[in-house]
Design a protein around this motif. Structure first.
Motif, PDB file in Angstrom:
ATOM      1  N   PHE A   1       4.452  -2.476   1.115  1.00 40.89           N
ATOM      2  CA  PHE A   1       4.092  -3.387   0.025  1.00 40.89           C
ATOM      3  C   PHE A   1       2.980  -2.753  -0.796  1.00 40.89           C
ATOM      4  O   PHE A   1       1.826  -2.796  -0.418  1.00 40.89           O
ATOM      5  CB  PHE A   1       3.661  -4.736   0.600  1.00 40.89           C
ATOM      6  N   GLN A   2       3.363  -2.142  -1.894  1.00 39.05           N
ATOM      7  CA  GLN A   2       2.388  -1.474  -2.766  1.00 39.05           C
ATOM      8  C   GLN A   2       1.543  -0.458  -1.985  1.00 39.05           C
ATOM      9  O   GLN A   2       0.340  -0.352  -2.189  1.00 39.05           O
ATOM     10  CB  GLN A   2       1.484  -2.501  -3.458  1.00 39.05           C
ATOM     11  N   GLY A   3       2.193   0.269  -1.055  1.00 37.40           N
ATOM     12  CA  GLY A   3       1.493   1.271  -0.277  1.00 37.40           C
ATOM     13  C   GLY A   3       0.794   0.739   0.959  1.00 37.40           C
ATOM     14  O   GLY A   3       0.156   1.507   1.688  1.00 37.40           O
ATOM     15  N   THR A   4       0.914  -0.570   1.212  1.00 36.46           N
ATOM     16  CA  THR A   4       0.295  -1.194   2.385  1.00 36.46           C
ATOM     17  C   THR A   4       1.372  -1.590   3.388  1.00 36.46           C
ATOM     18  O   THR A   4       2.437  -2.080   3.006  1.00 36.46           O
ATOM     19  CB  THR A   4      -0.513  -2.438   1.974  1.00 36.46           C
ATOM     20  N   ARG A   5       1.086  -1.389   4.664  1.00 36.29           N
ATOM     21  CA  ARG A   5       2.007  -1.809   5.712  1.00 36.29           C
ATOM     22  C   ARG A   5       1.978  -3.327   5.804  1.00 36.29           C
ATOM     23  O   ARG A   5       0.948  -3.923   6.094  1.00 36.29           O
ATOM     24  CB  ARG A   5       1.578  -1.181   7.038  1.00 36.29           C
ATOM     25  N   ALA A   6       3.116  -3.954   5.568  1.00 32.86           N
ATOM     26  CA  ALA A   6       3.201  -5.411   5.572  1.00 32.86           C
ATOM     27  C   ALA A   6       4.511  -5.814   6.236  1.00 32.86           C
ATOM     28  O   ALA A   6       5.290  -4.970   6.694  1.00 32.86           O
ATOM     29  CB  ALA A   6       3.106  -5.959   4.150  1.00 32.86           C
ATOM     30  N   TRP A   7       4.760  -7.132   6.271  1.00 28.89           N
ATOM     31  CA  TRP A   7       5.877  -7.646   7.055  1.00 28.89           C
ATOM     32  C   TRP A   7       6.617  -8.754   6.307  1.00 28.89           C
ATOM     33  O   TRP A   7       6.025  -9.493   5.521  1.00 28.89           O
ATOM     34  CB  TRP A   7       5.375  -8.197   8.393  1.00 28.89           C
TER      35      TRP A   7
ATOM     36  N   ALA B   1       3.509  -9.859   3.845  1.00 25.39           N
ATOM     37  CA  ALA B   1       2.126 -10.189   4.177  1.00 25.39           C
ATOM     38  C   ALA B   1       1.718  -9.405   5.412  1.00 25.39           C
ATOM     39  O   ALA B   1       2.552  -8.990   6.216  1.00 25.39           O
ATOM     40  CB  ALA B   1       1.981 -11.688   4.430  1.00 25.39           C
ATOM     41  N   THR B   2       0.422  -9.227   5.533  1.00 30.74           N
ATOM     42  CA  THR B   2      -0.147  -8.554   6.700  1.00 30.74           C
ATOM     43  C   THR B   2      -0.681  -9.598   7.678  1.00 30.74           C
ATOM     44  O   THR B   2      -0.857 -10.769   7.314  1.00 30.74           O
ATOM     45  CB  THR B   2      -1.301  -7.634   6.273  1.00 30.74           C
ATOM     46  N   PRO B   3      -0.983  -9.192   8.908  1.00 34.01           N
ATOM     47  CA  PRO B   3      -1.629 -10.133   9.825  1.00 34.01           C
ATOM     48  C   PRO B   3      -2.940 -10.659   9.278  1.00 34.01           C
ATOM     49  O   PRO B   3      -3.302 -11.821   9.517  1.00 34.01           O
ATOM     50  CB  PRO B   3      -1.854  -9.286  11.098  1.00 34.01           C
ATOM     51  N   GLN B   4      -3.652  -9.835   8.503  1.00 34.86           N
ATOM     52  CA  GLN B   4      -4.919 -10.273   7.909  1.00 34.86           C
ATOM     53  C   GLN B   4      -4.679 -11.377   6.880  1.00 34.86           C
ATOM     54  O   GLN B   4      -5.458 -12.331   6.792  1.00 34.86           O
ATOM     55  CB  GLN B   4      -5.644  -9.085   7.270  1.00 34.86           C
ATOM     56  N   HIS B   5      -3.605 -11.258   6.095  1.00 32.28           N
ATOM     57  CA  HIS B   5      -3.270 -12.307   5.130  1.00 32.28           C
ATOM     58  C   HIS B   5      -2.967 -13.618   5.853  1.00 32.28           C
ATOM     59  O   HIS B   5      -3.426 -14.691   5.446  1.00 32.28           O
ATOM     60  CB  HIS B   5      -2.048 -11.903   4.302  1.00 32.28           C
TER      61      HIS B   5
ATOM     62  N   LYS C   1      10.539  -0.592   0.192  1.00 30.86           N
ATOM     63  CA  LYS C   1       9.326  -0.543  -0.620  1.00 30.86           C
ATOM     64  C   LYS C   1       9.341  -1.714  -1.599  1.00 30.86           C
ATOM     65  O   LYS C   1      10.273  -1.846  -2.395  1.00 30.86           O
ATOM     66  CB  LYS C   1       9.220   0.787  -1.365  1.00 30.86           C
ATOM     67  N   ILE C   2       8.329  -2.551  -1.516  1.00 27.76           N
ATOM     68  CA  ILE C   2       8.269  -3.780  -2.305  1.00 27.76           C
ATOM     69  C   ILE C   2       7.096  -3.690  -3.278  1.00 27.76           C
ATOM     70  O   ILE C   2       5.973  -3.396  -2.874  1.00 27.76           O
ATOM     71  CB  ILE C   2       8.087  -5.023  -1.406  1.00 27.76           C
ATOM     72  N   THR C   3       7.349  -3.950  -4.541  1.00 22.72           N
ATOM     73  CA  THR C   3       6.286  -3.955  -5.544  1.00 22.72           C
ATOM     74  C   THR C   3       5.672  -5.350  -5.657  1.00 22.72           C
ATOM     75  O   THR C   3       6.260  -6.345  -5.221  1.00 22.72           O
ATOM     76  CB  THR C   3       6.821  -3.543  -6.924  1.00 22.72           C
ATOM     77  N   TRP C   4       4.492  -5.413  -6.274  1.00 22.12           N
ATOM     78  CA  TRP C   4       3.858  -6.709  -6.523  1.00 22.12           C
ATOM     79  C   TRP C   4       4.750  -7.587  -7.382  1.00 22.12           C
ATOM     80  O   TRP C   4       4.918  -8.776  -7.114  1.00 22.12           O
ATOM     81  CB  TRP C   4       2.500  -6.527  -7.184  1.00 22.12           C
ATOM     82  N   ASP C   5       5.353  -7.022  -8.450  1.00 20.68           N
ATOM     83  CA  ASP C   5       6.201  -7.814  -9.335  1.00 20.68           C
ATOM     84  C   ASP C   5       7.367  -8.434  -8.570  1.00 20.68           C
ATOM     85  O   ASP C   5       7.712  -9.606  -8.780  1.00 20.68           O
ATOM     86  CB  ASP C   5       6.737  -6.939 -10.474  1.00 20.68           C
TER      87      ASP C   5
END
Length: 392
Positions: A265-271, A231-235, A6-10
């Motif tokens: 990532f802040q509740g979003t599935r990211a990579w 980051a997500t594929p959309q990013h 789990k990764i926070t924005w900070d």
């Protein structure tokens, strides 16, 4: 059962700024091309902005050092990069960039049928450009003559609307020639830009040169995630101006091959790149000044986090990042700025959107002084409203 980090924005912001040489400057003696590589390219539509982007990530480099790397050492190349825009890229990494950029599906042409190039014609033009620019520098007019001679009159038909003028038909694929590694910018000839062939185009010795197309694209995505993940594929698609469906398929293939790793990532599935799950414990601190279209401002996502509150309206142009130079405070956009040069002096006007502490005000003064050093000018700080519009 696999445990998802789990990764926070900070934490993400702190790691990104470290890897961008924004938390602290690159070490003395770090090559210019290495700094640019860490950024994943420096946007260079405005040359001075690219010079500032590189310079503020170091403690001593100036615009002269960037120009030396570009025109004398040729460790940098000025060419077309992400989104078809002009970038500075490390010369040794051109094969990797070429493999990745040419893998992006070409979208529908925005031009009417009688203006468009067919894919066969586009391929002919890109090949003709490479032949024409071998061991020479040509202006656009000279290059047009060479392309027409190698392809046919259709390539030179002035049918492409642009800036209240009509350009030759072949200009539609100028950026694609850059992506393919057959074209880059040469030194200006007076007030005219010139183009030449990159010195390492297609060379197997450069990064990515020995990889197949699929392997090179995977390496490119992992490089992007190292710099800007999670980051997500959309990013990724937004940064590259690529179709989101294509980006999603690329990420799925890499995940299936264990090349990238899922995180929360802040509740979003990211990579992130596989195994690259270490993040700093504390948030980023400090004040930074980033110029027009700085790589960090363009690529760091989600944009709502990077541009919180009033910054989203003030520092973006219709949601588009990069049109204003920005003031970063503790890793987020907290103002805009503008510099106006007169001779050997430049006035840097900074408009903060938050109240700065005494420490932050002192640091802002140091950052303004550093901008002046990069531009080889004496800088004066003015705190007040920035009255110019976007990209002024």
């Amino acid at each position: 059962m696999t445990t998802i980090s789990k990764i926070t924005w900070d934490a993400a912001s702190a790691r990104r700024t470290q890897r961008q040489h924004l938390a602290g400057p690159a070490g003395d003696g770090t090559p210019v091309a290495e700094v640019v590589g860490a950024m994943m390219g420096a946007h260079a539509q405005v040359p001075s902005a690219a010079e500032v982007s590189v310079g503020v990530r170091t403690s001593g480099l100036t615009r002269a050092d960037v120009r030396t790397a570009l025109w004398d050492e040729r460790s940098l190349v000025k060419t077309y990069g992400p989104r078809g825009t002009v970038h500075l890229l490390p010369a040794r990494e051109l094969p990797l960039w070429s493999a990745a950029l040419t893998a992006v599906p070409t979208g529908p042409s925005p031009f009417p049928p009688d203006v468009r190039l067919t894919e066969e014609q586009a391929a002919q033009v890109v090949a003709a450009i490479g032949e024409a620019l071998e061991d020479t520098c040509l202006t656009l007019d000279e290059l047009t003559e060479e392309i027409v001679a190698r392809t046919g009159p259709w390539a030179g038909d002035r049918v492409m609307p642009a800036f209240q003028d009509l350009w030759p038909r072949w200009r539609q694929v100028l950026h694609r020639a850059g992506w393919a590694g057959t074209l880059c910018f040469g030194p200006n000839r007076g007030r005219k830009a010139t183009y030449t062939r990159p010195p390492v185009a297609g060379a197997a010795g450069g990064t990515g040169g020995a990889l197949g197309p699929g392997e090179a694209l995977g390496a490119f995505v992992r490089r992007y995630l190292y710099a800007y993940g999670p980051a997500t594929p959309q990013h990724f698609a937004k940064w590259l101006a690529a179709p989101t469906g294509w980006a999603g398929a690329v990420f799925r293939e890499l995940a299936a091959a264990d090349g990238i790793e899922e995180v929360d990532f802040q509740g979003t599935r990211a990579w992130v790149a596989a195994g690259d799950t270490a993040f700093p414990d504390g948030p980023v601190r400090g004040v930074r000044l980033l110029p027009y279209f700085d790589a960090y401002v363009i690529a760091a996502q989600p944009r709502e986090r990077l541009f919180p509150g009033a910054a989203y309206e003030r520092a973006l142009a219709g949601g588009q990042a990069g049109n204003y130079p920005v003031l970063l405070v503790d890793g987020v956009v907290a103002g805009v700025w503008h510099q106006r040069r007169q001779g050997r002096r430049t006035t840097v006007t900074v408009e903060p959107l938050v109240r700065l502490t005494a420490r932050q005000e002192r640091e802002l003064g140091e950052r303004v002084e550093r901008v002046g050093e990069v531009l080889e000018a004496k800088a004066e700080l003015v705190v007040g409203e920035v009255r110019v519009g976007p990209h002024a």
